[in-house]
Scaffold this motif. Sequence first.
Motif, short mmCIF file in Angstrom:
data_model
loop_
_atom_site.label_atom_id
_atom_site.label_comp_id
_atom_site.label_asym_id
_atom_site.label_seq_id
_atom_site.Cartn_x
_atom_site.Cartn_y
_atom_site.Cartn_z
N TRP A 39 -9.47 37.76 24.29
CA TRP A 39 -10.19 39.03 24.17
C TRP A 39 -9.28 40.08 23.55
CZ3 TRP A 39 -11.11 43.25 28.22
CH2 TRP A 39 -9.96 43.51 28.97
N GLY A 40 -9.85 41.21 23.19
CA GLY A 40 -9.13 42.19 22.37
C GLY A 40 -8.22 43.15 23.09
N ARG A 41 -8.11 43.07 24.43
CA ARG A 41 -7.25 44.00 25.17
C ARG A 41 -6.09 43.26 25.82
NH1 ARG A 41 -8.54 49.07 26.42
NH2 ARG A 41 -6.28 49.13 26.67
N ARG A 42 -5.25 42.69 24.96
CA ARG A 42 -4.11 41.92 25.47
C ARG A 42 -3.00 42.82 26.01
NH1 ARG A 42 -4.86 39.38 19.66
NH2 ARG A 42 -6.86 38.37 20.06
N ASP A 43 -3.12 44.12 25.75
CA ASP A 43 -2.14 45.07 26.27
C ASP A 43 -2.31 45.30 27.77
OD1 ASP A 43 -4.62 46.25 25.26
OD2 ASP A 43 -3.83 48.15 26.01
N ILE A 44 -3.46 44.90 28.33
CA ILE A 44 -3.70 44.98 29.76
C ILE A 44 -3.30 43.64 30.37
CG2 ILE A 44 -5.37 45.47 31.59
CD1 ILE A 44 -7.14 46.79 29.46
N LYS A 45 -2.42 43.66 31.37
CA LYS A 45 -1.92 42.40 31.93
C LYS A 45 -2.90 41.89 32.99
CE LYS A 45 2.44 40.26 33.40
NZ LYS A 45 2.63 39.41 32.21
N THR A 46 -3.99 41.32 32.52
CA THR A 46 -5.02 40.82 33.42
C THR A 46 -4.74 39.37 33.82
OG1 THR A 46 -6.52 39.84 31.78
CG2 THR A 46 -6.69 42.23 32.14
N VAL A 47 -5.51 38.91 34.81
CA VAL A 47 -5.37 37.53 35.28
C VAL A 47 -6.21 36.57 34.43
CG1 VAL A 47 -4.79 38.22 37.61
CG2 VAL A 47 -7.20 37.85 37.02
N GLN A 48 -6.71 37.02 33.30
CA GLN A 48 -7.47 36.16 32.39
C GLN A 48 -6.49 35.30 31.58
OE1 GLN A 48 -10.70 38.17 30.19
NE2 GLN A 48 -10.20 40.00 31.36
N LEU A 49 -6.04 34.22 32.15
CA LEU A 49 -4.96 33.43 31.56
C LEU A 49 -5.37 32.01 31.18
CD1 LEU A 49 -2.10 34.55 33.97
CD2 LEU A 49 -2.47 35.30 31.62
N LEU A 50 -6.67 31.75 31.09
CA LEU A 50 -7.11 30.40 30.79
C LEU A 50 -6.66 29.93 29.41
CD1 LEU A 50 -8.59 27.85 31.54
CD2 LEU A 50 -10.73 28.91 30.79
N VAL A 96 -1.83 32.91 16.61
CA VAL A 96 -1.95 33.49 15.27
C VAL A 96 -3.34 34.08 15.08
CG1 VAL A 96 -1.85 33.04 12.79
CG2 VAL A 96 -0.30 31.83 14.35
N GLU A 97 -3.39 35.32 14.58
CA GLU A 97 -4.65 36.00 14.33
C GLU A 97 -4.57 36.68 12.97
OE1 GLU A 97 -7.50 38.45 17.19
OE2 GLU A 97 -5.67 39.58 16.69
N ASP A 98 -5.58 36.45 12.13
CA ASP A 98 -5.60 37.03 10.77
C ASP A 98 -4.31 36.73 10.01
OD1 ASP A 98 -8.14 38.11 11.27
OD2 ASP A 98 -7.29 39.94 12.11
N GLY A 99 -3.81 35.53 10.20
CA GLY A 99 -2.64 35.08 9.44
C GLY A 99 -1.29 35.48 10.00
N ALA A 100 -1.27 36.28 11.07
CA ALA A 100 0.01 36.76 11.62
C ALA A 100 0.16 36.36 13.08
CB ALA A 100 0.11 38.27 11.47
N VAL A 101 1.40 36.15 13.49
CA VAL A 101 1.69 35.81 14.88
C VAL A 101 1.45 37.02 15.77
CG1 VAL A 101 3.53 35.12 16.48
CG2 VAL A 101 3.41 34.07 14.20
N THR A 102 0.73 36.81 16.87
CA THR A 102 0.58 37.88 17.86
C THR A 102 1.72 37.76 18.88
OG1 THR A 102 -1.07 36.51 19.00
CG2 THR A 102 -1.88 38.29 17.58
N GLU A 103 1.69 36.67 19.67
CA GLU A 103 2.73 36.46 20.68
C GLU A 103 2.67 35.03 21.17
OE1 GLU A 103 1.85 39.21 23.84
OE2 GLU A 103 -0.29 38.76 23.74
N GLY A 104 3.60 34.67 22.05
CA GLY A 104 3.56 33.36 22.68
C GLY A 104 2.56 33.36 23.81
N LEU A 131 3.69 47.32 18.74
CA LEU A 131 2.82 47.47 19.90
C LEU A 131 1.42 47.93 19.49
CD1 LEU A 131 5.17 49.21 22.49
CD2 LEU A 131 4.57 46.78 22.32
N SER A 132 0.43 47.33 20.13
CA SER A 132 -0.98 47.69 19.94
C SER A 132 -1.75 46.96 21.02
CB SER A 132 -1.47 47.26 18.55
OG SER A 132 -1.55 45.84 18.48
N SER A 133 -3.06 46.99 20.94
CA SER A 133 -3.86 46.22 21.90
C SER A 133 -3.82 44.73 21.61
CB SER A 133 -5.32 46.71 21.90
OG SER A 133 -5.89 46.55 20.62
N ASP A 134 -3.17 44.33 20.50
CA ASP A 134 -3.11 42.91 20.12
C ASP A 134 -2.13 42.11 20.96
OD1 ASP A 134 -4.93 43.39 18.07
OD2 ASP A 134 -3.36 43.75 16.58
N ILE A 135 -1.14 42.78 21.57
CA ILE A 135 -0.12 42.07 22.33
C ILE A 135 0.17 42.78 23.64
CG2 ILE A 135 0.97 41.19 20.23
CD1 ILE A 135 3.28 43.21 20.76
N LEU A 136 0.78 42.03 24.55
CA LEU A 136 1.25 42.64 25.79
C LEU A 136 2.48 43.48 25.50
CD1 LEU A 136 0.87 42.72 28.91
CD2 LEU A 136 2.61 40.92 29.01
#
Length: 287
Positions: free
Chosen positions: A145-156, A176-184, A202-207
């Motif tokens: 989902w698009g709010r990876r900056d929030i450390k939720t328990v959605q870890l599936l 990888v999203e839109d050709g670029a690495v987001t995070e591990g 930093l953005s909502s794309d990563i923690l």
Amino acid sequence: MTRTVYVNGEYLPETEAKVSIFDRAFLMADGVYEVTSVLGGKLIDFDGHAKRLKRSLSELDIREPLTTEDLLAIHRELVARNGIEDGLVYLQITRGSPGDRDFAFPDPETCAPTVVLFTQNKPGLADSPSARTGIKVISIEDIRWGRRDIKTVQLLYPSMGKMMAKKAGCDDAWMVEDGAVTEGTSNNAYIVKGGKIITRNLSSDILHGITRAAVLRFAREAQMEVEERPFTIDEAKAADEAFVTSASAFVTPVVEIDGSAIGTGTPGRVAQRLREIYLDESRKAGV
């Protein structure tokens, strides 16, 4: 030995700890969490984790059930009761149990958040073999989902990514999203090229990693050049070295991605130096 855990104001043997089947974390993944490392009996980067927790709760409109001072006291008590020298303290706060299942949020005045903490004993946490050998990663599509900056328990999906990596004979996956690495799957990702450290901004794309913030601060203090921007898998393959950071892995070198060796295929000088600095400074500042 049975661990002592904390559940909603009580210290209990883990075998006696209970949470309602109607808790929204169980039914809706409606909760947030933090993991704080313990080295030498001291908490590492606790203030950073407490601030990020506060932000995560605010972003989801979950009320804060405890003050930062209360949380610190609970962390310390659990570390003491469980005799943790090296290990982790896991904290989870959910929206609570309204007594039934409903998509609508329950009234925060009548539904108290659920607070759970437990420890994990990890002797030699800072001496992981992977820090000496480096890890191998694969790339996978980032479909979270698009709010990876929030450390939720959605870890599936991150869990699925870990299993994809294991199936490929590797240790982790970079998304990888839109050709670029987001995070591990459970860490922030970096490459090093020409002495420059490159990591996604930093953005909502990563923690917004707590270890990430500390490592980049230490890197700049050590006169290392840092560039915060997206990078591609091809850039990673052509990099001199790569690494990841997280609260439990600290700074861990990456030596291979999608079967291609990064640099010499061995842990790089920058990653090794940053790990050394981070561990030294964090131990000094532990609480």
